[in-house]
Design a protein around this motif. Structure first.
Motif, PDB file in Angstrom:
ATOM      1  N   GLU A   1      -8.406  13.379 -90.126  1.00 32.83           N
ATOM      2  CA  GLU A   1      -7.541  12.918 -91.201  1.00 32.83           C
ATOM      3  C   GLU A   1      -8.200  11.802 -92.013  1.00 32.83           C
ATOM      4  O   GLU A   1      -8.106  11.770 -93.236  1.00 32.83           O
ATOM      5  CB  GLU A   1      -6.218  12.419 -90.619  1.00 32.83           C
ATOM      6  CG  GLU A   1      -5.212  12.015 -91.677  1.00 32.83           C
ATOM      7  CD  GLU A   1      -3.880  11.610 -91.089  1.00 32.83           C
ATOM      8  OE1 GLU A   1      -3.204  10.763 -91.717  1.00 32.83           O
ATOM      9  OE2 GLU A   1      -3.515  12.113 -90.013  1.00 32.83           O
TER      10      GLU A   1
ATOM     11  N   PRO B   1     -11.642  13.696 -94.165  1.00 32.69           N
ATOM     12  CA  PRO B   1     -11.404  15.128 -94.373  1.00 32.69           C
ATOM     13  C   PRO B   1     -12.626  15.905 -94.877  1.00 32.69           C
ATOM     14  O   PRO B   1     -12.664  17.129 -94.737  1.00 32.69           O
ATOM     15  CB  PRO B   1     -10.271  15.158 -95.402  1.00 32.69           C
ATOM     16  CG  PRO B   1     -10.322  13.838 -96.069  1.00 32.69           C
ATOM     17  CD  PRO B   1     -10.854  12.868 -95.058  1.00 32.69           C
TER      18      PRO B   1
ATOM     19  N   GLN C   1     -13.602  18.174 -88.401  1.00 36.95           N
ATOM     20  CA  GLN C   1     -12.682  19.308 -88.490  1.00 36.95           C
ATOM     21  C   GLN C   1     -12.998  20.335 -87.384  1.00 36.95           C
ATOM     22  O   GLN C   1     -12.102  20.855 -86.729  1.00 36.95           O
ATOM     23  CB  GLN C   1     -12.769  19.985 -89.864  1.00 36.95           C
ATOM     24  CG  GLN C   1     -12.624  19.055 -91.053  1.00 36.95           C
ATOM     25  CD  GLN C   1     -11.331  18.266 -91.069  1.00 36.95           C
ATOM     26  OE1 GLN C   1     -10.281  18.789 -90.752  1.00 36.95           O
ATOM     27  NE2 GLN C   1     -11.417  16.995 -91.440  1.00 36.95           N
TER      28      GLN C   1
END
Length: 75
Positions: A33, A36, A42
């Motif tokens: 978060e 990103p 991720q």
């Protein structure tokens, strides 16, 4: 009886591992978060959710496993 004990012990270790992976997921989600645009974060989040989902399935928790696996796909 010994076989049952080993199975219960194995499930206890798996439950502990699921708890550990929940912490990994929380940390990875925070990083993903915050950053990103960093693909590594991720990917780490998706992998952690995938592994936790698979583990929850082995612990006979299909609803929790399904939720975790769907979240892994959404990353």
């Amino acid at each position: 009886p010994a076989r049952i004990s080993r199975g219960l012990s194995r499930n206890g270790r798996r439950a502990g591992a699921a708890d550990d992976l929940a912490e990994v997921v929380r940390d990875a989600a925070a990083l993903a978060e915050k950053h990103p645009d960093v693909a590594f974060y991720q990917e780490t989040l998706a992998a952690a959710r995938l592994h936790r989902g698979e583990l929850l399935a082995r612990l006979d928790k299909p609803d929790d496993a399904g939720a975790e696996l769907r979240q892994a796909l959404a990353v």
